[in-house]
Design an enzyme around this catalytic site. Sequence first.
Site, PDB file in Angstrom:
ATOM      1  N   HIS A 117      35.470  48.132  43.758  1.00  0.00           N
ATOM      2  CA  HIS A 117      36.191  47.361  42.741  1.00  0.00           C
ATOM      3  C   HIS A 117      35.371  47.445  41.448  1.00  0.00           C
ATOM      4  O   HIS A 117      34.143  47.534  41.511  1.00  0.00           O
ATOM      5  CB  HIS A 117      36.277  45.912  43.227  1.00  0.00           C
ATOM      6  CG  HIS A 117      37.150  45.015  42.410  1.00  0.00           C
ATOM      7  ND1 HIS A 117      36.767  44.525  41.191  1.00  0.00           N
ATOM      8  CD2 HIS A 117      38.394  44.521  42.637  1.00  0.00           C
ATOM      9  CE1 HIS A 117      37.736  43.747  40.709  1.00  0.00           C
ATOM     10  NE2 HIS A 117      38.733  43.734  41.560  1.00  0.00           N
ATOM     11  N   ASP A 194      29.479  43.527  48.641  1.00  0.00           N
ATOM     12  CA  ASP A 194      30.648  42.852  48.088  1.00  0.00           C
ATOM     13  C   ASP A 194      31.549  42.498  49.272  1.00  0.00           C
ATOM     14  O   ASP A 194      32.208  43.372  49.835  1.00  0.00           O
ATOM     15  CB  ASP A 194      31.352  43.795  47.102  1.00  0.00           C
ATOM     16  CG  ASP A 194      32.729  43.284  46.682  1.00  0.00           C
ATOM     17  OD1 ASP A 194      33.123  42.193  47.136  1.00  0.00           O
ATOM     18  OD2 ASP A 194      33.401  43.988  45.905  1.00  0.00           O
ATOM     19  N   LYS A 220      39.878  34.040  47.919  1.00  0.00           N
ATOM     20  CA  LYS A 220      40.396  35.022  48.874  1.00  0.00           C
ATOM     21  C   LYS A 220      40.231  34.537  50.316  1.00  0.00           C
ATOM     22  O   LYS A 220      40.593  35.220  51.262  1.00  0.00           O
ATOM     23  CB  LYS A 220      39.698  36.375  48.681  1.00  0.00           C
ATOM     24  CG  LYS A 220      40.041  37.046  47.338  1.00  0.00           C
ATOM     25  CD  LYS A 220      39.696  38.506  47.371  1.00  0.00           C
ATOM     26  CE  LYS A 220      39.447  39.122  46.023  1.00  0.00           C
ATOM     27  NZ  LYS A 220      40.552  39.106  45.077  1.00  0.00           N
ATOM     28  N   CYS A 358      42.039  47.492  39.977  1.00  0.00           N
ATOM     29  CA  CYS A 358      40.651  47.464  39.477  1.00  0.00           C
ATOM     30  C   CYS A 358      39.785  48.500  40.183  1.00  0.00           C
ATOM     31  O   CYS A 358      38.602  48.239  40.461  1.00  0.00           O
ATOM     32  CB  CYS A 358      40.030  46.077  39.607  1.00  0.00           C
ATOM     33  SG  CYS A 358      40.844  44.844  38.598  1.00  0.00           S
TER      34      CYS A 358
END
Lengths: 400, 141
Positions: A117, A194, A220, A358
């Site tokens: 991302h 991440d 999320k 992204c």
Amino acid sequence: MLDDLKHDFPIFNSYPELIYLDSAATAHRPRSVITAINQFSILENSNIHRGVYDLSNNATGKYEEVRLKVAKFVGSENANNIAFTKGTTESINIVAQSYLADRLEQGDNIVTTIMEHHANFIPWQMLAEKHSIELRIAPVDENGDLIIEQLNALIDDRTKLVAFNHISNTLGTVNDIEQLIELAHQKNAPVLIDAAQSILYYDLDVKKLKIEFMAFSGHKMFGPFGIGVLYVADQLMDEIKPYNYGGGIIQSVTVNGTSFSNFPFNMEAGTPNVSGVLGLGSAIDYIEKIGKRMIKEHIGTLTKYCVEQMKQLSEVKMLGSPKNRSGIISFVVDEIHPHDIASFLNKDQIAVRAGMHCTQPLLHHFGESATARASFSIYNSKSDVDALIKSLKELIKFWA
Amino acid sequence: MTKEELQVLYKAKILPESKNPYHFEVADQADLKIEAYNSLCGDKFQLYLETEGELIKKVSFYGFGCAVSKASTSLMARKLEGMQFKEAANLCNAFVSSLKEQQPLQAFEDEELGILNQLMRFDGRIDCIKLGWEAIDKNLK
């Protein structure tokens, strides 16, 4: 399969027809999380770490309880490994600016991957430009799996950080983080994971995995917007300098200078997002009540079913076919642009994402300008997949 | 807008125009090249203007975009040919403004633009409709 959990999410009372297939962008919030956030405003509102009155003491206590809860959620007993941030993006930027920037010298390099991302790509690219060091980018194969040998060849004794996602937000690839961490550690390079897409349903034991840095967001994982987490391992906590300056992070301030608290208390300058933290704590309770294993199974079953159904449609091409796929499927349809797909699906109350997600370097790598993306969560069911496939078939016929 | 209305709109104008876009070709010899790019969705057209002084003689375009952005840019290409720069910029500016509801579209009394303008009610697609128009407005005014 988890069948009744949709009732836990009030958004579906408001929109009973909604087929929400965009949980990789943001998940909906269960009633318990919404209640926790509201309850704070109604019953508990106060600033923290500042007052001696009951409201403030209670708020401080609850806020710090969540810090420990988050630590345990990721496999640590030490609450002080956890800093609250605005989200994954800020967590990663903190590592870039407050840890890495000052220790880069000419000849060093940072290793990341093409499937990141932008949040886990641009911070390293900017550091590389500013400090004239090399950003090394590991490639993926046509299936969307990392080419491990090539990644390994990029890591050397001048590698100052290896940063990669656990799950690709575009391909759905689940990386073998145990193996990747091992490769980095063989060259004494710390890792940043991440975990934005994986924290909800993958066990991430930071101690067992020997993770140095890990970042994720509340929204999320059924929590609120604007709250995220940065985990920093014990041995590196003293290496993290303040990111923003202000109140709440200091030991003493004089006209001649300031001394700062240690991590994580040097991170949260200004009044933090207290209700966000309590919402995050409630989200963790909710996840633990259901169990990560059940969530993973449910999402895995749906995704597998959707992949099988999509394979039946000759006009649909899925981006990548990773060995291990999470609840994310990016796809394109012959002759129909992803935005047109998303607009028509929207008319059938189906919410999917369309665009570049992204991840522009990754899409360029695959020669795509945009894709549509379906992603699943615990409130989805097989009938949602059926509805998606039915709408796609109808659209393909309409377009011909 | 219902699904049926959307289908009618696509069938009547968007699809015919986007499947056979006007002057959809690279024209490297063009006097003016303008990029129309939406960084959020990735749609990107190169607009090519062949000019004589400030007169637009020919407009072509090429690139990647959805049916809406392609149809809209194609319609724009047809409209701009034969216009002076200023006239073209004014038209594009007025059209973009109408999409932002700053100005009613009735002022145009133009059936094709009217159809595009209907799409305004089609949530989330204004960026697709205005892509080429905004690029012309910015570059020619």
